[in-house]
Design a protein around this motif. Structure first.
Motif, PDB file in Angstrom:
ATOM      1  N   ILE A 271       0.825  -1.216   0.000  1.00 58.73           N
ATOM      2  CA  ILE A 271       0.000   0.000   0.000  1.00 58.73           C
ATOM      3  C   ILE A 271       0.858   1.264   0.000  1.00 58.73           C
ATOM      4  O   ILE A 271       0.655   2.170  -0.810  1.00 58.73           O
ATOM      5  N   ASP A 272       1.850   1.304   0.890  1.00 59.85           N
ATOM      6  CA  ASP A 272       2.641   2.537   1.062  1.00 59.85           C
ATOM      7  C   ASP A 272       3.486   2.857  -0.163  1.00 59.85           C
ATOM      8  O   ASP A 272       3.539   4.012  -0.610  1.00 59.85           O
ATOM      9  N   LEU A 273       4.156   1.844  -0.707  1.00 58.99           N
ATOM     10  CA  LEU A 273       5.037   2.082  -1.853  1.00 58.99           C
ATOM     11  C   LEU A 273       4.259   2.551  -3.074  1.00 58.99           C
ATOM     12  O   LEU A 273       4.673   3.470  -3.782  1.00 58.99           O
ATOM     13  N   ILE A 274       3.116   1.900  -3.337  1.00 58.37           N
ATOM     14  CA  ILE A 274       2.344   2.278  -4.527  1.00 58.37           C
ATOM     15  C   ILE A 274       1.759   3.675  -4.363  1.00 58.37           C
ATOM     16  O   ILE A 274       1.791   4.489  -5.295  1.00 58.37           O
ATOM     17  N   THR A 275       1.220   3.953  -3.173  1.00 58.84           N
ATOM     18  CA  THR A 275       0.652   5.276  -2.936  1.00 58.84           C
ATOM     19  C   THR A 275       1.689   6.373  -3.201  1.00 58.84           C
ATOM     20  O   THR A 275       1.405   7.384  -3.844  1.00 58.84           O
ATOM     21  N   LYS A 276       2.916   6.124  -2.761  1.00 56.94           N
ATOM     22  CA  LYS A 276       3.962   7.125  -2.906  1.00 56.94           C
ATOM     23  C   LYS A 276       4.559   7.148  -4.321  1.00 56.94           C
ATOM     24  O   LYS A 276       4.690   8.203  -4.939  1.00 56.94           O
ATOM     25  N   GLU A 277       4.926   5.976  -4.841  1.00 58.26           N
ATOM     26  CA  GLU A 277       5.707   5.908  -6.073  1.00 58.26           C
ATOM     27  C   GLU A 277       4.866   5.942  -7.355  1.00 58.26           C
ATOM     28  O   GLU A 277       5.333   6.422  -8.397  1.00 58.26           O
ATOM     29  N   LEU A 278       3.643   5.414  -7.281  1.00 62.44           N
ATOM     30  CA  LEU A 278       2.831   5.356  -8.506  1.00 62.44           C
ATOM     31  C   LEU A 278       2.058   6.648  -8.762  1.00 62.44           C
ATOM     32  O   LEU A 278       1.771   6.985  -9.918  1.00 62.44           O
ATOM     33  N   ALA A 279       1.724   7.368  -7.709  1.00 65.72           N
ATOM     34  CA  ALA A 279       0.891   8.566  -7.854  1.00 65.72           C
ATOM     35  C   ALA A 279       1.409   9.550  -8.917  1.00 65.72           C
ATOM     36  O   ALA A 279       0.628  10.020  -9.759  1.00 65.72           O
ATOM     37  N   PRO A 280       2.710   9.887  -8.954  1.00 66.41           N
ATOM     38  CA  PRO A 280       3.185  10.839  -9.981  1.00 66.41           C
ATOM     39  C   PRO A 280       2.932  10.352 -11.411  1.00 66.41           C
ATOM     40  O   PRO A 280       2.587  11.150 -12.292  1.00 66.41           O
ATOM     41  N   HIS A 281       3.100   9.041 -11.642  1.00 61.05           N
ATOM     42  CA  HIS A 281       2.859   8.488 -12.983  1.00 61.05           C
ATOM     43  C   HIS A 281       1.380   8.610 -13.364  1.00 61.05           C
ATOM     44  O   HIS A 281       1.045   8.994 -14.486  1.00 61.05           O
ATOM     45  N   MET A 282       0.495   8.274 -12.412  1.00 60.78           N
ATOM     46  CA  MET A 282      -0.931   8.289 -12.718  1.00 60.78           C
ATOM     47  C   MET A 282      -1.456   9.718 -12.864  1.00 60.78           C
ATOM     48  O   MET A 282      -2.389   9.965 -13.623  1.00 60.78           O
ATOM     49  N   ARG A 283      -0.846  10.663 -12.156  1.00 59.51           N
ATOM     50  CA  ARG A 283      -1.231  12.062 -12.333  1.00 59.51           C
ATOM     51  C   ARG A 283      -0.839  12.545 -13.730  1.00 59.51           C
ATOM     52  O   ARG A 283      -1.573  13.311 -14.360  1.00 59.51           O
ATOM     53  N   LYS A 284       0.302  12.065 -14.205  1.00 66.10           N
ATOM     54  CA  LYS A 284       0.729  12.395 -15.567  1.00 66.10           C
ATOM     55  C   LYS A 284      -0.278  11.827 -16.572  1.00 66.10           C
ATOM     56  O   LYS A 284      -0.636  12.486 -17.558  1.00 66.10           O
ATOM     57  N   TYR A 285      -0.755  10.625 -16.316  1.00 67.90           N
ATOM     58  CA  TYR A 285      -1.754  10.002 -17.197  1.00 67.90           C
ATOM     59  C   TYR A 285      -3.060  10.803 -17.179  1.00 67.90           C
ATOM     60  O   TYR A 285      -3.686  11.030 -18.220  1.00 67.90           O
ATOM     61  N   ALA A 286      -3.462  11.247 -16.001  1.00 69.72           N
ATOM     62  CA  ALA A 286      -4.687  12.048 -15.879  1.00 69.72           C
ATOM     63  C   ALA A 286      -4.565  13.356 -16.660  1.00 69.72           C
ATOM     64  O   ALA A 286      -5.515  13.787 -17.341  1.00 69.72           O
ATOM     65  N   LYS A 287      -3.394  13.985 -16.578  1.00 70.97           N
ATOM     66  CA  LYS A 287      -3.180  15.237 -17.310  1.00 70.97           C
ATOM     67  C   LYS A 287      -3.192  14.996 -18.825  1.00 70.97           C
ATOM     68  O   LYS A 287      -3.664  15.835 -19.594  1.00 70.97           O
ATOM     69  N   LEU A 288      -2.701  13.841 -19.256  1.00 72.75           N
ATOM     70  CA  LEU A 288      -2.738  13.496 -20.676  1.00 72.75           C
ATOM     71  C   LEU A 288      -4.178  13.338 -21.151  1.00 72.75           C
ATOM     72  O   LEU A 288      -4.547  13.846 -22.219  1.00 72.75           O
ATOM     73  N   LEU A 289      -4.989  12.666 -20.364  1.00 70.72           N
ATOM     74  CA  LEU A 289      -6.417  12.521 -20.698  1.00 70.72           C
ATOM     75  C   LEU A 289      -7.073  13.892 -20.811  1.00 70.72           C
ATOM     76  O   LEU A 289      -7.850  14.151 -21.739  1.00 70.72           O
ATOM     77  N   GLN A 290      -6.772  14.744 -19.860  1.00 71.14           N
ATOM     78  CA  GLN A 290      -7.358  16.093 -19.861  1.00 71.14           C
ATOM     79  C   GLN A 290      -6.972  16.861 -21.121  1.00 71.14           C
ATOM     80  O   GLN A 290      -7.821  17.490 -21.759  1.00 71.14           O
ATOM     81  N   LYS A 291      -5.705  16.768 -21.496  1.00 70.44           N
ATOM     82  CA  LYS A 291      -5.201  17.491 -22.670  1.00 70.44           C
ATOM     83  C   LYS A 291      -5.849  16.960 -23.953  1.00 70.44           C
ATOM     84  O   LYS A 291      -6.343  17.739 -24.793  1.00 70.44           O
ATOM     85  N   VAL A 292      -5.853  15.643 -24.115  1.00 67.17           N
ATOM     86  CA  VAL A 292      -6.386  15.039 -25.348  1.00 67.17           C
ATOM     87  C   VAL A 292      -7.877  15.322 -25.509  1.00 67.17           C
ATOM     88  O   VAL A 292      -8.358  15.569 -26.617  1.00 67.17           O
ATOM     89  N   HIS A 293      -8.607  15.329 -24.402  1.00 64.85           N
ATOM     90  CA  HIS A 293     -10.062  15.542 -24.471  1.00 64.85           C
ATOM     91  C   HIS A 293     -10.452  17.012 -24.335  1.00 64.85           C
ATOM     92  O   HIS A 293     -11.646  17.346 -24.386  1.00 64.85           O
ATOM     93  N   GLY A 294      -9.460  17.888 -24.149  1.00 66.53           N
ATOM     94  CA  GLY A 294      -9.744  19.313 -24.070  1.00 66.53           C
ATOM     95  C   GLY A 294     -10.626  19.696 -22.899  1.00 66.53           C
ATOM     96  O   GLY A 294     -11.488  20.588 -23.020  1.00 66.53           O
ATOM     97  N   LEU A 295     -10.423  19.054 -21.744  1.00 61.98           N
ATOM     98  CA  LEU A 295     -11.247  19.338 -20.560  1.00 61.98           C
ATOM     99  C   LEU A 295     -10.701  20.550 -19.813  1.00 61.98           C
ATOM    100  O   LEU A 295      -9.479  20.701 -19.658  1.00 61.98           O
ATOM    101  N   ASP A 296     -11.603  21.407 -19.346  1.00 57.83           N
ATOM    102  CA  ASP A 296     -11.185  22.582 -18.573  1.00 57.83           C
ATOM    103  C   ASP A 296     -10.496  22.153 -17.280  1.00 57.83           C
ATOM    104  O   ASP A 296      -9.536  22.779 -16.832  1.00 57.83           O
ATOM    105  N   LYS A 297     -11.033  21.099 -16.678  1.00 60.88           N
ATOM    106  CA  LYS A 297     -10.410  20.552 -15.468  1.00 60.88           C
ATOM    107  C   LYS A 297     -10.634  19.041 -15.465  1.00 60.88           C
ATOM    108  O   LYS A 297     -11.557  18.531 -16.118  1.00 60.88           O
ATOM    109  N   MET A 298      -9.791  18.326 -14.766  1.00 59.90           N
ATOM    110  CA  MET A 298      -9.876  16.869 -14.670  1.00 59.90           C
ATOM    111  C   MET A 298     -10.539  16.519 -13.348  1.00 59.90           C
ATOM    112  O   MET A 298     -10.063  16.931 -12.272  1.00 59.90           O
TER     113      MET A 298
END
Length: 604
Positions: A271-298
């Protein structure tokens, strides 16, 4: 657009599973119960008070195993028949009736473990030396000795077993029978909504207005039932806490992890390692979704949208066979024969209908073939889901044939490794078929969004939330809807940070997951996927020798601990390295998506 779900009686027969392989008629089912009850009484008369030496230990366990082989298909039949239509009164009454019978049988048979645990360890060890069949079972009896209660207490607890497990049934009844969703409206047009249509369609709907309207309507209906659902969950938690206390476990975590053969360190690290280490990668993925779909906010309601909705192929059940066969052929002819039988002999329930359990699962009754439940929506994601459930099926298809009923099932910690392995096979097979950037992006985004988001992120966040719940229960507290909402929201906000807005309704996602009624289960998805990611890499690089090793792991069933099983496949899960390697691999996949997106946009 989502359609109103049909009644179970109106779906195509070929899209349903064939429970006649378990019992051909209601008469045969009832007869099996009568026979079982008589054989239980005969067993009790013969062995109660008579388990005194190594020879009688093994003789009793042989008869005990034979009884379980008869209990399993009866219990499986009742639960499967109930799961496809929670509005079917006959199926619900049958299930309830067997719950009572099962509790009575458990109470009668509780003397077996009581008498075994009262024997000196030397006698149990002698029995182990005399018969390898029950060596693993007796080892667990020895380990559990200190937590075994007085025989009369064990008998009473067993008699209450159906009562202790009733919270899960109440949760499912609330969710699938009582919770009726109203249509939601967008631009003057109404759209039907259900659990299945939301999780299988509206949640990933490309049109933002429809997606958000569906999310709000879905959340509003969940909110109507939040207090009842929270009270149901608290009942379950208090029963677990009480059992943990009276058995003498230091914490509820020790109690729940004991049978998993996993210590608290492995659980917390996941739990601890994934929460800490994976979060930056998944936030990058969320920002990519936002950019591709032209969303004002995610927002949280946007996280399930596909990266490239124009490249989402529609697929029929029949068409899925080729993808599944091509992907899983690496496992050999025997495994592939099982896959084809699953399609041809109706081991799979594909239909969508009212009252059907949501999500997907595989049930693998010992002595019978596996059964898989899925609600087929026609999206390519269904191929990944089906491959996942076939992974469970292939696991127990192998383990059940190689082991006795007591040795077939491995620790919960390992249970999701064979299933997520198959998802990796499907993804790898698809990636090898084309160099087209759009297709590659679609496949990689499917791996990220389906295999890793679902198993590594969704279930990981459930695990982080669940740990907070159990910490509260362990300190003598209880939970309410407001408390659960606050805990869930806090976990989501910590993971997604400022990159994703946790909109109203996101906190209610704790209501959607039946895994909370199954102990410390959610974290095992990321544990299994860590193992399968590393082993699938080995299979891709080394080929047949690695496949043969993996098949031996499947056949080993529960004869080894999770760490030993993983070691057989070449992965050391007692260290953090496999987990860090897997997180790094996910990060690489997301980086590839960013590069491919830039490449595609530059060419357009």
């Amino acid at each position: 657009m989502a359609k109103t779900l049909p009644l179970r009686s109106d779906v195509k027969l070929e899209e349903t599973w064939n429970l006649n392989d378990l019992f051909k008629s209601e008469e045969e089912f009832n007869s099996a119960i009568i026979t079982l009850e008589k054989e239980v009484d005969d067993f009790v008369e013969r062995f109660n008070g008579q388990i005194k030496d190594a020879a009688s230990v093994n003789l009793a366990l042989k008869g005990y195993a034979a009884l379980f082989e008869k209990i399993v298909p009866i219990g499986t039949y009742t639960s499967l028949a109930s799961s496809v239509d929670l509005t079917d009164d006959m199926a619900q009454m049958r299930s309830s009736k067997f719950g009572s019978i099962s509790a009575k049988i458990s109470s009668k048979l509780s003397f077996v473990n009581s008498e075994l645990s009262e024997l000196p360890a030397e006698v149990l060890e002698e029995a182990q030396n005399q018969s390898a069949d029950f060596k693993v079972y007796l080892e667990k009896v020895i380990q559990k000795k200190e937590f075994q209660l007085h025989p009369e207490v064990e008998k009473t607890l067993a008699a209450f077993s159906s009562t202790f497990s009733s919270a899960y049934g109440l949760y499912n009844t609330t969710k699938m029978a009582d919770m009726a969703f109203e249509d939601f409206e967008v631009d003057g047009k109404k759209y039907p909504l259900s659990y299945v249509s939301f999780e299988g369609g509206w949640e990933s709907e490309v049109n933002t207005d429809k997606r958000h309207a569906a999310f709000n309507a879905f959340s509003n209906k969940l909110r109507d039932y939040q207090h009842t659902t929270a009270k149901t969950y608290d009942m379950h938690l208090q029963a677990e806490k009480t059992t943990s206390d009276i058995r003498g476990y230091e914490t509820i975590f020790d109690y729940l992890l004991f049978n998993q053969e996993v210590d608290r360190t492995m659980y917390d690290r996941q739990i601890d390692l994934i929460t800490k280490e994976l979060a930056p990668h998944m936030r990058k993925y969320a920002k990519l979704l936002q950019k591709v779909h032209g969303l004002d906010k995610m927002t949280f309601a946007d996280l399930k949208i596909p990266l490239d909705p124009t490249y989402e192929p529609v697929i029929t059940i029949e068409e899925s066979k080729k993808h599944i066969n091509d992907a899983l052929s690496i496992m050999g002819d025997d495994y592939l024969n099982m896959v084809n039988r699953a399609y041809d002999e109706r081991w799979i329930d594909f239909a969508q209908n009212k009252g059907k359990s949501t999500g997907a699962f595989c049930s693998s009754p010992y002595g019978n073939h596996p059964y898989m439940l899925i609600s087929w929506t026609g999206s390519m994601e269904d191929v990944f889901v089906l491959a996942h459930e076939l992974g469970h099926a292939g696991h127990f298809y192998n383990a059940n044939r190689a082991q006795n009923i007591f040795n077939a099932r491995p620790s919960l910690y390992f249970i999701e490794a064979p299933s997520t392995m198959n998802e990796m096979f499907v993804a790898n097979q698809m990636l090898s078929n084309s160099d087209d950037p759009k297709f590659k992006r679609w496949v990689i985004s499917s791996i990220v969004a389906r295999t890793y988001y679902h198993n590594f992120v969704t279930h990981l966040l459930e695990a982080a939330y669940q740990r907070k719940v159990y910490e509260r229960i362990d300190s003598g507290g209880s939970v309410t809807a407001n408390i659960l909402n606050d805990l869930k929201r806090g976990v989501l906000e910590e993971f997604w940070g400022e990159d994703v807005e946790i909109n109203d309704g996101a906190e209610l996602t704790w209501m959607r997951q039946p895994h909370y009624f199954m102990g410390l289960y959610p974290y095992t998805y990321s544990a299994g996927l860590t193992i399968s990611t590393q082993v699938s890499k080995r299979i891709l690089e080394e080929g047949q020798p690695a496949v043969e090793e993996w098949l031996e792991v499947l056949k080993a069933g529960g004869t080894k601990s999770p760490a030993e099983l993983a070691k057989m496949a070449g992965v050391d899960i007692t260290t953090e390295q496999p987990l860090l390697d897997t997180i790094s691999y996910i990060g690489d996949l997301i980086d590839q998506l960013v590069v491919l997106t830039e490449e595609i946009e530059a060419a357009e």
